[in-house]
Each structure stands twice: as structure tokens, then as C-alpha cells.
Write a protein that holds these residues in place. Structure first.
Motif, PDB file in Angstrom:
ATOM      1  N   THR A 137       0.851  -1.187   0.000  1.00 31.25           N
ATOM      2  CA  THR A 137       0.000   0.000   0.000  1.00 31.25           C
ATOM      3  C   THR A 137       0.890   1.241   0.000  1.00 31.25           C
ATOM      4  OG1 THR A 137      -1.940   1.006   1.023  1.00 31.25           O
ATOM      5  CG2 THR A 137      -0.249   0.207   2.518  1.00 31.25           C
TER       6      THR A 137
ATOM      7  N   LYS B  71     -12.192   6.633   7.480  1.00 32.76           N
ATOM      8  CA  LYS B  71     -12.961   5.448   7.102  1.00 32.76           C
ATOM      9  C   LYS B  71     -12.013   4.253   7.106  1.00 32.76           C
ATOM     10  CE  LYS B  71     -16.243   7.957   4.323  1.00 32.76           C
ATOM     11  NZ  LYS B  71     -16.892   8.110   3.037  1.00 32.76           N
TER      12      LYS B  71
ATOM     13  N   ASP C 277     -10.723   0.858   5.932  1.00 36.57           N
ATOM     14  CA  ASP C 277     -10.710  -0.051   4.788  1.00 36.57           C
ATOM     15  C   ASP C 277     -10.364  -1.440   5.322  1.00 36.57           C
ATOM     16  OD1 ASP C 277      -9.874  -1.625   2.583  1.00 36.57           O
ATOM     17  OD2 ASP C 277      -9.303   0.152   1.453  1.00 36.57           O
TER      18      ASP C 277
ATOM     19  N   ASP D  36      -9.747  -4.238   3.858  1.00 31.88           N
ATOM     20  CA  ASP D  36      -8.650  -4.902   3.159  1.00 31.88           C
ATOM     21  C   ASP D  36      -7.302  -4.404   3.660  1.00 31.88           C
ATOM     22  OD1 ASP D  36      -7.644  -6.673   0.984  1.00 31.88           O
ATOM     23  OD2 ASP D  36      -6.869  -4.756   0.214  1.00 31.88           O
ATOM     24  N   VAL D  37      -7.164  -3.106   3.833  1.00 35.14           N
ATOM     25  CA  VAL D  37      -5.920  -2.527   4.352  1.00 35.14           C
ATOM     26  C   VAL D  37      -5.681  -3.026   5.770  1.00 35.14           C
ATOM     27  CG1 VAL D  37      -4.790  -0.379   5.077  1.00 35.14           C
ATOM     28  CG2 VAL D  37      -5.946  -0.505   2.863  1.00 35.14           C
TER      29      VAL D  37
END
Length: 81
Positions: free
Chosen positions: A40, A55, A57, A59-60
Motif C-alpha cells: 500500500t 474510514k 478499509d 482490506d488494508v
């Protein structure tokens, strides 16, 4: 259930605390290293590191947990006070 139009303050409902900095510091890992390992951008890691995520995430978060060998609750904590 009736809804009132009252705006709640943080002290009434608590807050979410991001603990990525503490986890990374304990592992002596830099933001650049985590960004590379989690595939990332540095800016994404930096927001999490500074606790300024607006927010979450999923997946992160999953990639961070995988790289750091931890659980979601190690990274994100809900505080009522």
C-alpha cells in the motif's frame, strides 16, 4: 424506538483508537517498511500511524494484521471514556 434529534458528543458514545503506531514501534518497523510489506502507499500507512483514519478499509486492515502478525482488536480499540 423513537429517534431524537440530539447530536452526541464523543464522551457520550466513546471513540475508536488506532494503535498502529504502538504496534509498529514495538516491532521497530518504519512506515515505509509496512507500506512495502502490505503493498500500500506510504500515505495510507501514515494516516493509520497518526490515528487520523476517517474510514476504515477492511482490506488494508487485514493486510496490516497479516504483516504485523496481530489481530484486528490489537490495531483498533473502542474506548468508552
Amino acid at each position: 424506538m423513537a429517534m431524537d434529534n440530539t447530536v452526541l458528543t464523543a464522551r457520550e458514545y466513546g471513540k475508536v483508537h488506532i494503535r498502529l503506531k504502538e504496534l509498529m514501534d514495538a516491532r521497530d518497523m518504519t512506515r515505509n517498511e509496512l507500506a512495502r510489506a502490505a503493498n500500500t502507499r506510504f500515505e495510507v500507512v501514515d494516516k493509520w500511524y497518526r490515528g487520523s483514519v476517517e474510514k476504515i478499509d477492511a482490506d488494508v486492515l487485514a493486510r496490516f494484521c497479516f504483516v504485523l502478525g496481530c489481530q484486528v482488536e490489537d490495531v483498533i480499540q473502542y474506548e468508552t471514556k
